[in-house]
Design an enzyme around this catalytic site. Sequence first.
Site, PDB file in Angstrom:
ATOM      1  CE  LYS A 131      -4.272  -1.864   1.904  1.00 40.52           C
ATOM      2  NZ  LYS A 131      -3.947  -3.252   1.635  1.00 40.52           N
ATOM      3  CD  GLU A 135      -4.848   5.787   3.543  1.00 41.02           C
ATOM      4  OE1 GLU A 135      -3.876   5.893   2.776  1.00 41.02           O
ATOM      5  OE2 GLU A 135      -5.878   5.160   3.251  1.00 41.02           O
ATOM      6  CG  ASN A 187     -12.531  -1.172   8.232  1.00 44.14           C
ATOM      7  OD1 ASN A 187     -13.054  -0.105   7.931  1.00 44.14           O
ATOM      8  ND2 ASN A 187     -11.809  -1.329   9.331  1.00 44.14           N
ATOM      9  CD  GLU A 200     -11.187  -2.095  -2.542  1.00 43.39           C
ATOM     10  OE1 GLU A 200     -10.919  -1.526  -1.462  1.00 43.39           O
ATOM     11  OE2 GLU A 200     -11.550  -3.275  -2.612  1.00 43.39           O
ATOM     12  CG  ASN A 241      -8.267  -5.465  -3.624  1.00 39.83           C
ATOM     13  OD1 ASN A 241      -7.423  -5.510  -2.745  1.00 39.83           O
ATOM     14  ND2 ASN A 241      -9.462  -4.935  -3.432  1.00 39.83           N
ATOM     15  NE  ARG A 300      -7.847  -9.926  -3.258  1.00 39.15           N
ATOM     16  CZ  ARG A 300      -9.005  -9.377  -2.942  1.00 39.15           C
ATOM     17  NH1 ARG A 300     -10.074  -9.632  -3.697  1.00 39.15           N
ATOM     18  NH2 ARG A 300      -9.142  -8.574  -1.909  1.00 39.15           N
ATOM     19  CG  PHE A 334     -23.341  -4.357  12.903  1.00 39.63           C
ATOM     20  CD1 PHE A 334     -24.700  -4.121  12.834  1.00 39.63           C
ATOM     21  CD2 PHE A 334     -22.531  -3.383  13.457  1.00 39.63           C
ATOM     22  CE1 PHE A 334     -25.249  -2.936  13.310  1.00 39.63           C
ATOM     23  CE2 PHE A 334     -23.063  -2.198  13.936  1.00 39.63           C
ATOM     24  CZ  PHE A 334     -24.433  -1.972  13.864  1.00 39.63           C
TER      25      PHE A 334
END
Length: 711
Positions: free
Chosen positions: A160, A244, A279, A319, A334, A336, A392
């Site tokens: 990243k 970030e 996430n 993304e 990503n 893939r 959740f």
Amino acid sequence: MAAHSFFPSLHRLLFAVKHASFPSRSCPPYSVVHYSTISSPYEQTFDKILIANRGEIACRVIKTCKKMGIKTVAVHSDVDSSAVHVKMADEAVCVGPAPTNKSYLNMDAIMNAIRTTGAQAVHPGYGFLSENKEFAKRLANEGVTFIGPDTHAIQAMGDKIESKLIAKAAKVNTIPGFDGVVKSAEEAVKIAQDIGYPVMIKASAGGGGKGMRIAWNDEETREGFRFSSQEAASSFGDDRLLIEKFIDNPRHIEIQVLADKHGNALWLNERECSIQRRNQKVVEEAPSTFLDPVTRRAMGEQAVQLAQAVQYSSAGTVEFLVDSKKNFYFLEMNTRLQVEHPITECITGLDLVEQMIRVAKGYQLQHKQENIPINGWAIESRVYAEDPYKSFGLPSIGRLSQYQEPLNLHNVRVDSGIQEGSDISIYYDPMISKLVTYGATRAEALSKMEDALDNYVIRGVTHNIPLLREIITHPRFISGDLSTNFLPEVYPDGFKGHQLEGERRRELLASAAALFVTVQLRSQKVLGNLRVSSMPLDCSLWELSVELGEGRHAAKVIKSGDVFTVEVDGVKVDVCGQWNLASPLLPLTINGTHRMLQCLSKDASGVIVLQYLGTSFKVRVLTKLAAELNSYMPEKVPEDTSSILRSPMPGTVVAVSVKPGDTVAEGQEICVIEAMKMQNSMTAVKQAKVKHVHCKPGETVGEGDLLVELE
């Protein structure tokens, strides 16, 4: 740009018609513009492909390989020896015991499987080794094709920190942040203070929400650094982190890209992935309600710029985070096939697995950018073996005692890798399936999703269908008002299931009463002959007591033909249906409205558990006399949970932070449980002294197991 004409030749068209046997799990296109997902018999690719993955994605790849006439090899751990993907493949090789580092991440064993079977290429699916540059290098050294990008692109986009620098150079919008590696918790705090809270701490080599934390202050930054580095090391073997700026209340929108080895690249429109928990995505759709054509094109062109900057070749996903003013920022790429790729296939008509295989063989892309359509609307719900009432969705394990996918419905696709009798274990991701619905409009796709969730039969494990159905029927979701904070904002006190009010409550009570009478009537006969019953044989009016939660309701039931008229609290409700008590599904018409209920269980004490509007409700139905007698029965005293800590999920104890005699404060960490590669901190609910500790690091615990006792 395209190597082949957009319109297929007569031979290709005839071949497509002859072999069009894939629609049972695919979304047929609505528009007259079609893209063939059947490879030409004159276009040679590979004779045999090994799929280095498991579950639904392995099954998904195998289906396309079969369609293309390619033989397949499955790899599996010893506990997956009877898995669906193993049965579907032409060959199967065991690569080790259940833990992923000894099986699906065991490169040596997988390389041996490739040599033994003579596979010419490997499709990695997603997760596991799909973005591992060392694996791709080893395949190249053996002369085996990796169905994905080359090692340079994997390394550049998989890191990243490096990917952000490359994105900046390619003139892709990026999020402000620290571009280096964060080495310690205190350095993380200093960087976070410089950037300004809130910040996002995430694994440099990460993905899928693992190794990712949001911090709003110094203490959360220290804690986030610890957990993120541990999860990153466990999931990716790389504990490097970056920090970030966290964009508050954003949308998560991604662009699907497809590129070949000849410099051609396309963007295949966007996917809206804003509905998330921890996430990780829960519900996705394509296209997004938020993007206009100008923003869509700008995002697509920047995604292609990034792909071309690293000479990308294969399917990949870029993304972005998008704010309320439609400013968008690069998040990650990503390298893939993405979990949610089916919704892109539905609106474009492209088989992305087929395209990956073609590109890996060296063929040019078949289509031009102007030929990529948006046909209709597709929505995907990720069906998990999870308890949605706990954060959740905390993982659930068990055996699927009954399983029935809603494939009888039109334009419904289910990508799954399990079947009735399959085990959901602690070793792997708890996903049951990806449920996809397609329609000419978003409203039509949502309506089909509602029906599909109501018709989906899952028994033996706790699942998240109650949450999924509430999401897609919520007014805010229907209006398209989405953000990554959707779940905590809509359910600030946690998910509680469907909240019944007025008419809906009476519908449930009436349905339970009608079902109770149906069972009683059936019990009067055996092999067609009358037998002794607990109710009068000539009864035409049933007076019942129906209990739901703390409420007790008087109900009167009259049967006329196939219709039950139930009077609940002075209001009459008409209920009719087929009443097949052997079927898990209970299709009813209630006051003229069709409802699909499920009878999850019923017992001799009158307790009936019904799944209604997605949520399970425990209803107790008794005759008037039985209800009067029941009032004399003693009630069970509930357990006092304020002085004990039980595991909310099955998993492994990673750390224990207390010992007997310690005094803990409310909210203080007591231990850490890891489940499906995610670490969860267990905290004290009050200030107290530790009495007993019943767990230790490395132990496996089940849901409800006692961890710690407090005085």
